[in-house]
Structure formats: structure tokens, C-alpha cells
Design a protein around this motif. Sequence first.
Motif, PDB file in Angstrom:
ATOM      1  N   MET A  12       0.849  -1.190   0.000  1.00  0.00           N
ATOM      2  CA  MET A  12       0.000   0.000   0.000  1.00  0.00           C
ATOM      3  C   MET A  12       0.885   1.242   0.000  1.00  0.00           C
ATOM      4  O   MET A  12       1.699   1.433   0.896  1.00  0.00           O
ATOM      5  N   VAL A  13       0.716   2.080  -1.007  1.00  0.00           N
ATOM      6  CA  VAL A  13       1.462   3.335  -1.127  1.00  0.00           C
ATOM      7  C   VAL A  13       0.493   4.472  -0.840  1.00  0.00           C
ATOM      8  O   VAL A  13      -0.579   4.555  -1.454  1.00  0.00           O
ATOM      9  N   THR A  14       0.863   5.353   0.091  1.00  0.00           N
ATOM     10  CA  THR A  14      -0.093   6.359   0.533  1.00  0.00           C
ATOM     11  C   THR A  14       0.615   7.632   0.989  1.00  0.00           C
ATOM     12  O   THR A  14       1.848   7.701   1.022  1.00  0.00           O
ATOM     13  N   TYR A  15      -0.180   8.650   1.330  1.00  0.00           N
ATOM     14  CA  TYR A  15       0.370   9.888   1.872  1.00  0.00           C
ATOM     15  C   TYR A  15       1.025   9.623   3.229  1.00  0.00           C
ATOM     16  O   TYR A  15       0.827   8.568   3.837  1.00  0.00           O
ATOM     17  N   GLY A  16       1.751  10.613   3.739  1.00  0.00           N
ATOM     18  CA  GLY A  16       2.551  10.406   4.933  1.00  0.00           C
ATOM     19  C   GLY A  16       1.830  10.589   6.245  1.00  0.00           C
ATOM     20  O   GLY A  16       2.345  10.200   7.291  1.00  0.00           O
ATOM     21  N   TYR A  17       0.637  11.200   6.236  1.00  0.00           N
ATOM     22  CA  TYR A  17      -0.068  11.408   7.498  1.00  0.00           C
ATOM     23  C   TYR A  17      -1.112  10.315   7.704  1.00  0.00           C
ATOM     24  O   TYR A  17      -1.596   9.708   6.758  1.00  0.00           O
ATOM     25  N   GLY A  18      -1.434  10.069   8.958  1.00  0.00           N
ATOM     26  CA  GLY A  18      -2.395   9.018   9.277  1.00  0.00           C
ATOM     27  C   GLY A  18      -1.787   8.000  10.213  1.00  0.00           C
ATOM     28  O   GLY A  18      -0.659   8.154  10.687  1.00  0.00           O
ATOM     29  N   GLN A  19      -2.532   6.940  10.475  1.00  0.00           N
ATOM     30  CA  GLN A  19      -2.052   5.863  11.334  1.00  0.00           C
ATOM     31  C   GLN A  19      -1.657   4.681  10.462  1.00  0.00           C
ATOM     32  O   GLN A  19      -2.371   4.321   9.534  1.00  0.00           O
ATOM     33  N   PHE A  20      -0.517   4.080  10.766  1.00  0.00           N
ATOM     34  CA  PHE A  20      -0.003   2.985   9.952  1.00  0.00           C
ATOM     35  C   PHE A  20       0.264   1.761  10.826  1.00  0.00           C
ATOM     36  O   PHE A  20       1.402   1.465  11.178  1.00  0.00           O
ATOM     37  N   PRO A  21      -0.792   1.040  11.206  1.00  0.00           N
ATOM     38  CA  PRO A  21      -0.604  -0.143  12.062  1.00  0.00           C
ATOM     39  C   PRO A  21       0.135  -1.249  11.315  1.00  0.00           C
ATOM     40  O   PRO A  21      -0.028  -1.420  10.103  1.00  0.00           O
ATOM     41  N   TYR A  22       0.935  -1.989  12.049  1.00  0.00           N
ATOM     42  CA  TYR A  22       1.671  -3.092  11.436  1.00  0.00           C
ATOM     43  C   TYR A  22       0.722  -4.231  11.092  1.00  0.00           C
ATOM     44  O   TYR A  22      -0.192  -4.552  11.844  1.00  0.00           O
ATOM     45  N   SER A  23       0.922  -4.827   9.938  1.00  0.00           N
ATOM     46  CA  SER A  23       0.161  -6.003   9.546  1.00  0.00           C
ATOM     47  C   SER A  23       1.099  -6.966   8.835  1.00  0.00           C
ATOM     48  O   SER A  23       1.849  -6.557   7.940  1.00  0.00           O
ATOM     49  N   PRO A  24       1.083  -8.244   9.216  1.00  0.00           N
ATOM     50  CA  PRO A  24       1.938  -9.215   8.529  1.00  0.00           C
ATOM     51  C   PRO A  24       1.448  -9.522   7.119  1.00  0.00           C
ATOM     52  O   PRO A  24       2.174 -10.116   6.323  1.00  0.00           O
ATOM     53  N   GLU A  25       0.215  -9.110   6.791  1.00  0.00           N
ATOM     54  CA  GLU A  25      -0.367  -9.452   5.496  1.00  0.00           C
ATOM     55  C   GLU A  25       0.014  -8.474   4.397  1.00  0.00           C
ATOM     56  O   GLU A  25       0.030  -8.823   3.224  1.00  0.00           O
ATOM     57  N   PHE A  26       0.287  -7.232   4.755  1.00  0.00           N
ATOM     58  CA  PHE A  26       0.719  -6.280   3.739  1.00  0.00           C
ATOM     59  C   PHE A  26       1.540  -5.178   4.394  1.00  0.00           C
ATOM     60  O   PHE A  26       1.419  -4.923   5.591  1.00  0.00           O
ATOM     61  N   ARG A  27       2.358  -4.533   3.580  1.00  0.00           N
ATOM     62  CA  ARG A  27       3.226  -3.483   4.093  1.00  0.00           C
ATOM     63  C   ARG A  27       2.746  -2.134   3.575  1.00  0.00           C
ATOM     64  O   ARG A  27       2.343  -2.012   2.419  1.00  0.00           O
ATOM     65  N   ILE A  28       2.800  -1.121   4.438  1.00  0.00           N
ATOM     66  CA  ILE A  28       2.400   0.230   4.056  1.00  0.00           C
ATOM     67  C   ILE A  28       3.651   1.044   3.743  1.00  0.00           C
ATOM     68  O   ILE A  28       4.618   1.049   4.505  1.00  0.00           O
ATOM     69  N   HIS A  29       3.635   1.732   2.599  1.00  0.00           N
ATOM     70  CA  HIS A  29       4.756   2.559   2.153  1.00  0.00           C
ATOM     71  C   HIS A  29       4.296   4.015   2.075  1.00  0.00           C
ATOM     72  O   HIS A  29       3.890   4.493   1.012  1.00  0.00           O
ATOM     73  N   PRO A  30       4.329   4.755   3.181  1.00  0.00           N
ATOM     74  CA  PRO A  30       3.922   6.163   3.132  1.00  0.00           C
ATOM     75  C   PRO A  30       5.045   7.038   2.590  1.00  0.00           C
ATOM     76  O   PRO A  30       6.227   6.704   2.722  1.00  0.00           O
ATOM     77  N   ILE A  31       4.672   8.152   1.971  1.00  0.00           N
ATOM     78  CA  ILE A  31       5.674   9.147   1.614  1.00  0.00           C
ATOM     79  C   ILE A  31       6.095   9.873   2.889  1.00  0.00           C
ATOM     80  O   ILE A  31       5.551   9.633   3.970  1.00  0.00           O
ATOM     81  N   ARG A  32       7.046  10.771   2.771  1.00  0.00           N
ATOM     82  CA  ARG A  32       7.510  11.535   3.927  1.00  0.00           C
ATOM     83  C   ARG A  32       6.358  12.359   4.518  1.00  0.00           C
ATOM     84  O   ARG A  32       5.544  12.924   3.788  1.00  0.00           O
TER      85      ARG A  32
END
Length: 346
Positions: free
Chosen positions: A1-21
Motif C-alpha cells: 500500500m502506497v499512501t500519503y505520509g499522514y495518518g495511522q499505519f498499524p503493522y500487519s503481517p499481510e501487507f506493508r504500508i509505504h507512506p511518503i515523507r
Amino acid sequence: MVTYGYGQFPYSPEFRIHPIRDFPWYRRFSSGPTLIKLLFDLLLLFKLWRVCRLHGVQLISAHNYEAAALSAIVGKVSRLPVVYHSHGLLSEELPTYFTNSLLRGLARRFGLLFDRYAPRVVTCSLVLAEEEKGILRRFGIPSERMKVIPPGIFLEDFEIPEVPERSPGPRVIYAGNLDSYQTLPLVLEAFKKVIAELPEAKLLIISAGDFTELKKLAEKLAIDAEVQFVNASSFEQTLATLVTGDIALSARSLRGGFPIKVLNYIAVGLPVVTFKSSATAVKHLHNGYVARDGDLEDYARGMIMLLNDRELRAKLSKNALTEVQNYSWTRIITEMESIYRGILLS
């Protein structure tokens, strides 16, 4: 998942979140265009390209307008299929963020260009309702390149063990954002007509937005004593307030898209009063009341009818709980997976 840098990014073993700065000094989370968002989108473009290159991505799923444009570029460069999740028509929404008539006209023209060409440069577009698909077909988008997939909800999230106590009298609820396309000033004007018939009625407006202008309008209309503004600090708080209502409101003025608030309403069995433009998932006198677009008298009439008729409300509430079963994520995810699988195999 590629997304903006603000918000909550909980860890999940099923997928990785790639926020910008993240830029801590920028905290405007409401919808609408800003110059700083152009910078965010540029950063998002490079982040998406890098993630696709490093992680062997096979398909890009683009969520809404900006993501569609960025994904089309990366998809072209990387030779990847792109599925565009369209959440509405940009030509309808973009002008609502401007008050100047010239800027509104330019925004509509830009939105029309986007609506006509974005679905042509992606592999497949997922639209939320048949009406939007029909409009895009009139723009020349081939029907076979579009699929209607409505939004979903997790029904188990709406199980309330006990309904909280509430004050007596008819209670009307709006829960959602305060963007201009929600036409909440019309809601207040219509509710003034309701109070003339039902002086004990109360309107609760639940949102995380800024109530300043709506409070001023309520005072101007002399209904500020009958309108309560509730700051939504969590979904749980919103849900606990929703279940105390008699009816719920949607006044969205845009064609296309799908007001998620309506699913939240019917998931707790609330009959919905809505204008025709936002009547997706609402059938007239089946699980709500559908008023003519912009007709305050008809909109107020719907509220008064449902508030006065307990038996009708009970019937519509029962139908709402049945209707919402069509929007379970369990069912919708199966359809989406089938579309993704077909694209990858082809």
C-alpha cells in the motif's frame, strides 16, 4: 500500500504500508485541491514507481482521482495493468471547492477532461453505481472496460449490545463530512420547516469538521436551540449516537459516487431521507424517502412523514437491515478478486 505520509499505519503481517515523507506542519485533511497536495502527489508518484520496481508488483489498484493519474503513468512505464477505483465524477465534485464562478467553470472543464480520459488509459475502472457507469458510457467509455462494484462495510462492526438512553422527542441525525457538496445549509433550511410541524424535533450533526459556519446559519434561521453539533472523536462514538436516532439524512448533491454514510445508516436500521442524487442504496418508501433534488419542501415533507409514522419507520427500518446485507465486504471482495484474477490471467 502506497499512501500519503499522514495518518495511522498499524503493522500487519499481510501487507506493508509505504507512506511518503510526513510534513508535520501540514494537517489539512479535508477534501479539495491545494498546492501542497501537488508536492505530495509528486512524491507519491516516485514512491509508487520505486515500490513497483523493488517488490515485483503485478497489478496497481488506484484509489480515486489522483491515484488514477499517478498509477496510469507508472503503469505505462512499468507495463503493469491498472485498476481504477472511481469514487465519483471529478467534473461534479471539483467545482464545489471554489466560490468564484470563473474558477468553478475551469474546474468543471478540467474535471470533464479527467472523467472522459482517465478511464481510457487504465486497464479497468470500478465504479460505485450504475448511474456513474451510464454517464461514463455517454462520454464514450466502452462498457466492457467498467465494472460496477459498490462499497462495502463490515456488518459485525455495527452490532450494538445495548442502545444508549436518549432524550424524548423525534431525533434526526446527519453523520458525515461537512464539504460543500453535502449541501448542509439546505438540510438546516428544510429542518426549520420540520420544527414548524414538530417543535420537539432535534437535529444532531455528527462530524470531525469545523461547525463554525453551520452554527452561524442555525442561529440566523433561529433553530440553534434545536440543532446539536457533535464532534466525532471515534467511529464507536458516532455509532453509539446513530442508534439513538429515528431517521437519518443525506443531502449530497453530486451525481455518481456512493455516500458511505448511507450504508452506516441502514446498517443500524435507520430510515434515510435523501435527495435523488444521493439515493444509491435507498429506495423510496422501502428503506427511506427519496426527495426531488433541491426541493426543500419535498425533503422536509419526507422527514415529517417518517417522524410522524412510527409504523412506517419500523417497516423501513426492517427493510434497511435487509438491504445492507447486499453491501457486506465478504460478498464484495469475492467480486473484486474475480476481476483482479481475470486481468492478471489475460
